[in-house]
Design a protein around this motif. Structure first.
Motif: not given
Length: 152
Positions: A50-52, A120-122, A38-39
């Motif tokens: 959103y990477s934070s 991110g959902l996963l 995700i990052l």
């Protein structure tokens, strides 16, 4: 000094291999891998803000994996580790679900942002499952015993 033929790095690797074979270790390893994916997706996106969330959850998952792998939770007993892990997993689940939905809804034309939203959902589901298992573990370790009445 302890006279061992095994180096500290090899000892750490054997602990890591044996811990990853447990259910909690597998879940934490999967959380680390998903957070890293995700990052990478969010960093490649046009909106990398959103990477934070991925960074924070990656660091906390690594921290808890090291603590549980090295059995530091048994040495540091002034912290309630199961409740801390429950709080980490529940907050991570909520944050991943919220940011993923935002990325999926507003990510038209940005493939990396949409991919980050899907992963991110996963991750939100996996963190929620981790929180559920941790809660059930806390619930099962509670012992409800009757209060003594003083009567014989």
């Amino acid at each position: 000094m302890a006279d061992t033929t095994e180096s500290p790095a090899a000892n750490c690797m054997t602990k890591l291999k044996s811990y990853v074979r447990t259910q909690k270790g597998t879940i934490l390893a999967a959380e680390i891998v998903l957070s890293l994916i995700i990052l990478i997706c969010y960093a490649a996106s046009l909106y990398s803000g959103y990477s934070s969330v991925a960074i924070v959850e990656l660091v906390f998952a690594i921290l808890f994996m090291v603590i549980f792998m090295m059995e530091l939770d048994k040495q540091i007993q002034f912290i309630s580790w199961p409740w801390s892990d429950l709080l980490r997993a529940a907050i991570g689940s909520l944050l991943y679900l919220i940011t993923s939905l935002i990325c999926l809804i507003g990510g038209a034309g940005d493939g990396a942002r949409i991919a980050g939203g899907v992963f991110g959902l996963l991750a939100g589901i996996l963190f929620g499952y981790d929180a559920y298992l941790t809660y059930m573990g806390i619930k099962s370790t509670r012992q409800h015993s009757a209060a003594p009445t003083g009567e014989a």
